[in-house]
Design a protein around this motif. Structure first.
Motif, PDB file in Angstrom:
ATOM      1  N   CYS A   1       0.835  -1.213   0.000  1.00  0.00           N
ATOM      2  CA  CYS A   1       0.000   0.000   0.000  1.00  0.00           C
ATOM      3  C   CYS A   1       0.864   1.256   0.000  1.00  0.00           C
ATOM      4  O   CYS A   1       0.649   2.181  -0.797  1.00  0.00           O
TER       5      CYS A   1
ATOM      6  N   ARG B   1      -6.093   1.550  -1.994  1.00  0.00           N
ATOM      7  CA  ARG B   1      -6.970   1.247  -0.859  1.00  0.00           C
ATOM      8  C   ARG B   1      -6.793  -0.221  -0.462  1.00  0.00           C
ATOM      9  O   ARG B   1      -6.622  -1.095  -1.319  1.00  0.00           O
TER      10      ARG B   1
ATOM     11  N   PHE C   1      -8.427  -3.740   1.376  1.00  0.00           N
ATOM     12  CA  PHE C   1      -9.744  -4.349   1.563  1.00  0.00           C
ATOM     13  C   PHE C   1      -9.562  -5.741   2.144  1.00  0.00           C
ATOM     14  O   PHE C   1      -8.687  -6.499   1.708  1.00  0.00           O
TER      15      PHE C   1
ATOM     16  N   CYS D   1      -1.692   3.961   2.990  1.00  0.00           N
ATOM     17  CA  CYS D   1      -2.184   4.588   1.747  1.00  0.00           C
ATOM     18  C   CYS D   1      -2.305   6.102   1.882  1.00  0.00           C
ATOM     19  O   CYS D   1      -2.516   6.799   0.872  1.00  0.00           O
TER      20      CYS D   1
ATOM     21  N   MET E   1     -13.518  -0.801   4.143  1.00  0.00           N
ATOM     22  CA  MET E   1     -12.256  -1.516   3.935  1.00  0.00           C
ATOM     23  C   MET E   1     -12.256  -2.875   4.626  1.00  0.00           C
ATOM     24  O   MET E   1     -11.444  -3.735   4.292  1.00  0.00           O
TER      25      MET E   1
ATOM     26  N   PHE F   1     -16.878  -3.405  -1.352  1.00  0.00           N
ATOM     27  CA  PHE F   1     -15.746  -3.546  -2.271  1.00  0.00           C
ATOM     28  C   PHE F   1     -15.884  -2.591  -3.457  1.00  0.00           C
ATOM     29  O   PHE F   1     -14.918  -1.923  -3.858  1.00  0.00           O
TER      30      PHE F   1
ATOM     31  N   THR G   1     -15.093   0.872  -2.384  1.00  0.00           N
ATOM     32  CA  THR G   1     -13.652   1.034  -2.215  1.00  0.00           C
ATOM     33  C   THR G   1     -12.968   1.174  -3.568  1.00  0.00           C
ATOM     34  O   THR G   1     -12.095   2.029  -3.754  1.00  0.00           O
ATOM     35  N   CYS G   2     -13.377   0.339  -4.528  1.00  0.00           N
ATOM     36  CA  CYS G   2     -12.791   0.413  -5.867  1.00  0.00           C
ATOM     37  C   CYS G   2     -13.054   1.761  -6.531  1.00  0.00           C
ATOM     38  O   CYS G   2     -12.204   2.274  -7.276  1.00  0.00           O
TER      39      CYS G   2
ATOM     40  N   ALA H   1     -10.321   4.297  -5.998  1.00  0.00           N
ATOM     41  CA  ALA H   1      -8.932   3.881  -6.106  1.00  0.00           C
ATOM     42  C   ALA H   1      -8.498   3.562  -7.524  1.00  0.00           C
ATOM     43  O   ALA H   1      -9.299   3.189  -8.386  1.00  0.00           O
TER      44      ALA H   1
ATOM     45  N   VAL I   1      -6.685  -1.555  -5.660  1.00  0.00           N
ATOM     46  CA  VAL I   1      -7.163  -2.098  -4.389  1.00  0.00           C
ATOM     47  C   VAL I   1      -6.371  -3.362  -4.088  1.00  0.00           C
ATOM     48  O   VAL I   1      -6.261  -4.255  -4.942  1.00  0.00           O
TER      49      VAL I   1
END
Length: 500
Positions: free
Chosen positions: A19, A30, A32, A78, A86, A131, A134-135, A138, A141
């Motif tokens: 990261c 990010r 996860f 990060c 996350m 998820f 989060t994606c 970013a 990931v």
């Protein structure tokens, strides 16, 4: 996705290093992890909990969430705040067969393992939604698996390893631990156990925690690739700076690195459900402190100056642990000799007269006598209090950062003599309690010793001089060193090219 051949192969640390390394290259990175099992947790600013109808929480606080400590560290690597997305599912073990289940930062209550296995597939929509969120933030990931991805008997209810990789369509890198031994067998055994579709998801393997001359192990890599068809992606040598970063779980306490040469001796009983034990990392970093985790079967040494009772996920059960190990007798004798005792969160609760759990939140309903060293009583219940703290302590004059994470509510005359007086957002509130002689104290604030000025103040009170350590800068330097280590050991361009 970084999966392992077993628990404790170094997945969390490796993801943290990657990261930081990719973030330093200018990517938005990010972490996860669909499901983590750990009693080391961190508070997040975001939450999935509904606010009160009037929009106000107790004390004017807004809802906050929690995730595993490892994902919070990875978020820090990060350069971004931690988020409930996350680590959407966090299991916090309370008994040998049950855990508190936290979904997107909100506790769903205690759940037996068999019941959880039946319910967790129903969590998959929330996990995939987290998820996707989060994606969306970013360029890259980095997904961490849990334990071993080859536990095929769990495949039908898996939400963390190969089933998640299938649903999320992510490539998998398998990590083996050379320090444990059996690396060749564990990697080839993983291939043997996986079905063809899961084998095809694996884009290669890494060897972690290597020491010595790697040329001696190269023939093993050739054998692994011959049997599996998976390419060898590199070796990560042993990282000496790992002890400078928070450990993910209590496995780290089974091989503690005791400090020596200091002027003050601090002992911490190793409770069965110990939680958030990274509270003690800043003290371990101080040259003036000899810090020792007391393992089951060992007495608390009579030469101890301060005993610290750490956090626990099951206060009443760990009061029984204290008594079973005879540590309660050692603690009371230590106090009679004029020694000091500090309780943090559950440790604070243990110092009181009684801990009640009428609803059976942490185990069977009932009550357990405390150590009786503070005039307080605790009842486990109500909503979990999750609060990030940034305040000034009026007693010491020091700025404090930390967090609260507990379900107990404490009352009693002892609270009239608080340990801290926290001044934040224009109001002051008392926190914790101190005995009449000032030698027994405690409170609910985690992470308090990471505040350098307060740590120096507290050490001065117990007769030790703090070094000039900037603890937060120490963590940042360790993350940078870990990223340098990853850059030196791996072809990060080749790894990045495997992502999709």
């Amino acid at each position: 996705m970084i999966q392992g051949t077993a628990s404790d192969v170094g997945k969390s640390l490796l993801v943290a290093g990657l990261c930081r390394a990719y973030a330093r290259r200018g990517l938005q990175v990010r972490p996860f992890k669909a499901q983590n099992m750990s009693n080391n947790a961190a508070v997040t600013a975001d939450s999935d909990a509904a606010p009160d109808p009037d929009g106000q929480q107790p004390h004017g606080e807004r809802p906050q969430g929690e995730i595993g400590r490892a994902q919070a560290l990875q978020a820090r690597a990060c350069g971004v705040p931690p988020s409930i997305h996350m680590n959407p599912v966090l299991l916090k073990p309370q008994t040998n067969v049950g855990s508190q289940v936290v979904l997107r930062g909100r506790s769903l209550g205690n759940c037996p393992a068999r019941t959880y296995h039946q319910m967790r597939q129903g969590m998959m929509p929330a996990i995939l939604d987290s998820f996707e969120r989060t994606c969306a933030e970013a360029d890259l990931v980095l997904v961490e698996g849990a334990g071993s991805g080859a536990e095929v008997y769990l495949r039908q209810c898996d939400i963390t390893n190969m089933y998640f990789a299938e649903r999320a369509e992510v490539p998998v890198v398998i990590v083996g631990d050379l320090d444990k031994g059996g690396t060749m067998a564990s990697l080839v055994g993983t291939w043997l156990l996986l079905d063809q579709a899961d084998r095809d998801r694996v884009v290669g393997y890494l060897v972690n925690k290597f020491r010595g001359d790697f040329s001696l192990f190269e023939p093993a890599c050739a054998t692994i690739t011959e049997h599996t068809g998976w390419p060898f992606l590199g070796v990560v040598r042993w990282f000496e700076g790992a002890h400078r970063l928070p450990a993910e779980d209590s496995l780290a306490l089974e091989r503690p690195a005791e400090t020596s040469g200091g002027t003050v001796n601090i002992a911490i009983p190793r409770l069965s459900r110990v939680a958030n034990f990274d509270d003690l990392d800043p003290l371990a970093a101080e040259p003036a402190v000899n810090l020792r985790w007391i393992q089951p079967g060992q007495p608390i040494p009579a030469t101890t100056d301060v005993i610290i009772l750490p956090g626990s996920k099951a206060t009443r059960a760990d009061l029984e642990t204290l008594r079973r190990e005879g540590w309660d007798i050692d603690i009371l004798a230590h106090v009679r000799r004029g020694g000091r005792v500090l309780g943090l969160c559950a440790g604070f609760q243990m110092l009181g007269r009684v801990v009640r759990d009428p609803d059976g939140i942490e185990g069977p309903p009932g009550e357990t006598p405390g150590l009786g060293l503070l005039e307080i009583e605790t009842t486990i219940g109500g909503d979990k209090r999750l609060l990030e703290l940034d305040a000034q302590d009026r007693h010491s004059g020091c700025r404090l950062t930390g967090y609260e994470m507990h379900m107990g509510r404490t009352t009693g005359a002892g609270l009239e003599h608080p340990w801290l007086a926290l001044d934040a957002a224009g109001r002051t509130r008392p926190e914790g309690a101190v005995s009449a002689d000032g030698r027994v104290m405690g409170g609910y604030v985690h992470g308090i010793f990471a505040s350098d000025a307060f740590r120096a103040h507290w050490l001065e009170q117990i007769g030790a001089r703090a070094a000039q350590i900037d603890f937060e800068a120490r963590i940042e330097a360790a993350l940078d060193a870990l990223a340098d280590h990853c850059e030196a050991n791996l072809d990060l361009d080749a790894l990045l090219a495997l992502a999709r």
